[in-house]
Design a protein around this motif. Sequence first.
Motif, PDB file in Angstrom:
ATOM      1  N   GLY A   1     -22.595   3.023  -3.879  1.00 25.91           N
ATOM      2  CA  GLY A   1     -22.704   2.342  -4.983  1.00 25.91           C
ATOM      3  C   GLY A   1     -21.302   2.361  -5.471  1.00 25.91           C
ATOM      4  O   GLY A   1     -21.027   1.720  -6.746  1.00 25.91           O
ATOM      5  N   GLN A   2     -20.209   3.005  -4.709  1.00 31.37           N
ATOM      6  CA  GLN A   2     -18.882   3.112  -5.087  1.00 31.37           C
ATOM      7  C   GLN A   2     -17.955   2.186  -4.532  1.00 31.37           C
ATOM      8  O   GLN A   2     -18.126   2.140  -3.242  1.00 31.37           O
ATOM      9  N   PHE A   3     -17.027   1.550  -5.105  1.00 25.80           N
ATOM     10  CA  PHE A   3     -16.063   0.725  -4.461  1.00 25.80           C
ATOM     11  C   PHE A   3     -14.853   1.615  -4.152  1.00 25.80           C
ATOM     12  O   PHE A   3     -13.929   1.485  -5.023  1.00 25.80           O
ATOM     13  N   GLY A   4     -14.835   2.518  -3.129  1.00 25.19           N
ATOM     14  CA  GLY A   4     -13.559   3.275  -2.949  1.00 25.19           C
ATOM     15  C   GLY A   4     -12.649   2.454  -1.558  1.00 25.19           C
ATOM     16  O   GLY A   4     -12.968   1.596  -1.265  1.00 25.19           O
ATOM     17  N   PRO A   5     -12.019   3.567  -1.071  1.00 22.23           N
ATOM     18  CA  PRO A   5     -11.390   3.096  -0.008  1.00 22.23           C
ATOM     19  C   PRO A   5     -11.963   2.664   1.186  1.00 22.23           C
ATOM     20  O   PRO A   5     -11.579   1.472   1.722  1.00 22.23           O
ATOM     21  N   GLN A   6     -12.944   3.171   1.566  1.00 22.55           N
ATOM     22  CA  GLN A   6     -13.931   2.814   2.766  1.00 22.55           C
ATOM     23  C   GLN A   6     -14.355   1.527   2.538  1.00 22.55           C
ATOM     24  O   GLN A   6     -14.273   0.848   3.350  1.00 22.55           O
ATOM     25  N   THR A   7     -14.841   1.407   1.242  1.00 20.88           N
ATOM     26  CA  THR A   7     -15.365  -0.129   0.945  1.00 20.88           C
ATOM     27  C   THR A   7     -14.442  -1.123   1.003  1.00 20.88           C
ATOM     28  O   THR A   7     -14.331  -2.217   1.700  1.00 20.88           O
ATOM     29  N   GLU A   8     -12.966  -1.117   0.406  1.00 24.23           N
ATOM     30  CA  GLU A   8     -11.989  -1.821   0.595  1.00 24.23           C
ATOM     31  C   GLU A   8     -11.631  -1.856   2.235  1.00 24.23           C
ATOM     32  O   GLU A   8     -11.322  -3.231   2.425  1.00 24.23           O
ATOM     33  N   TYR A   9     -11.675  -1.063   2.916  1.00 27.65           N
ATOM     34  CA  TYR A   9     -11.442  -1.247   4.332  1.00 27.65           C
ATOM     35  C   TYR A   9     -12.686  -2.045   4.717  1.00 27.65           C
ATOM     36  O   TYR A   9     -12.024  -3.086   5.774  1.00 27.65           O
ATOM     37  N   GLY A  10     -13.787  -1.926   4.521  1.00 30.15           N
ATOM     38  CA  GLY A  10     -14.912  -2.909   4.868  1.00 30.15           C
ATOM     39  C   GLY A  10     -14.672  -4.163   4.468  1.00 30.15           C
ATOM     40  O   GLY A  10     -15.029  -5.307   5.415  1.00 30.15           O
ATOM     41  N   VAL A  11     -14.354  -4.371   3.478  1.00 32.63           N
ATOM     42  CA  VAL A  11     -14.224  -5.989   2.971  1.00 32.63           C
ATOM     43  C   VAL A  11     -13.094  -6.427   3.787  1.00 32.63           C
ATOM     44  O   VAL A  11     -12.936  -7.585   4.180  1.00 32.63           O
ATOM     45  N   LYS A  12     -11.726  -5.728   4.042  1.00 29.56           N
ATOM     46  CA  LYS A  12     -10.716  -6.377   4.936  1.00 29.56           C
ATOM     47  C   LYS A  12     -11.310  -6.403   6.176  1.00 29.56           C
ATOM     48  O   LYS A  12     -10.844  -7.458   6.580  1.00 29.56           O
ATOM     49  N   ARG A  13     -12.032  -5.785   6.770  1.00 27.49           N
ATOM     50  CA  ARG A  13     -12.410  -6.106   8.001  1.00 27.49           C
ATOM     51  C   ARG A  13     -13.253  -7.199   8.191  1.00 27.49           C
ATOM     52  O   ARG A  13     -13.269  -7.818   9.084  1.00 27.49           O
ATOM     53  N   ILE A  14     -14.142  -7.347   7.143  1.00 29.28           N
ATOM     54  CA  ILE A  14     -15.055  -8.693   6.935  1.00 29.28           C
ATOM     55  C   ILE A  14     -14.081  -9.807   6.979  1.00 29.28           C
ATOM     56  O   ILE A  14     -14.317 -10.784   7.540  1.00 29.28           O
ATOM     57  N   GLN A  15     -13.106  -9.695   6.037  1.00 30.84           N
ATOM     58  CA  GLN A  15     -12.118 -10.836   6.053  1.00 30.84           C
ATOM     59  C   GLN A  15     -11.352 -11.303   7.368  1.00 30.84           C
ATOM     60  O   GLN A  15     -11.213 -12.216   7.788  1.00 30.84           O
ATOM     61  N   GLN A  16     -10.823 -10.057   7.909  1.00 29.86           N
ATOM     62  CA  GLN A  16     -10.431 -10.077   9.269  1.00 29.86           C
ATOM     63  C   GLN A  16     -11.230 -11.007  10.218  1.00 29.86           C
ATOM     64  O   GLN A  16     -10.908 -11.957  10.875  1.00 29.86           O
ATOM     65  N   LEU A  17     -12.614 -10.307  10.300  1.00 24.27           N
ATOM     66  CA  LEU A  17     -13.512 -11.140  11.296  1.00 24.27           C
ATOM     67  C   LEU A  17     -13.878 -12.581  10.749  1.00 24.27           C
ATOM     68  O   LEU A  17     -13.806 -13.535  11.659  1.00 24.27           O
ATOM     69  N   ALA A  18     -13.958 -12.798   9.299  1.00 20.60           N
ATOM     70  CA  ALA A  18     -14.268 -14.312   9.058  1.00 20.60           C
ATOM     71  C   ALA A  18     -13.067 -14.964   9.451  1.00 20.60           C
ATOM     72  O   ALA A  18     -13.356 -16.042   9.814  1.00 20.60           O
ATOM     73  N   SER A  19     -12.034 -14.631   9.217  1.00 20.55           N
ATOM     74  CA  SER A  19     -10.630 -15.198   9.480  1.00 20.55           C
ATOM     75  C   SER A  19     -10.465 -15.747  10.815  1.00 20.55           C
ATOM     76  O   SER A  19     -10.011 -16.903  11.402  1.00 20.55           O
TER      77      SER A  19
END
Length: 85
Positions: free
Chosen positions: A13-31
């Motif tokens: 439930g926290q937006f920490g460094p791992q979550t930020e990394y996960g969002v960046k990974r989603i953005q890379q895959l989506a792109s």
Amino acid sequence: MNQLTGLHILEDGQFGPQTEYGVKRIQQLASTKWAAAPLVVDGYFGPATGQAVLERIKRNPWLVDNFQKASTCAHFVPSYTIVLN
């Protein structure tokens, strides 16, 4: 996020460094693989990222364990134009 990326980020439930990394990974895959247009890889889960995730789930509902739960995420992310049901 874990199911779409293959990552194993703790769901706390926290937006920490791992979550930020996960969002960046989603953005890379989506792109590179999902979206029609590239996303900015910035770790911010904004409207464009949310839209890409919702479109991915809509086209591939088997990618997530609980499609019904995933289909309601439109109310929690800043993306409202995709209707999944």
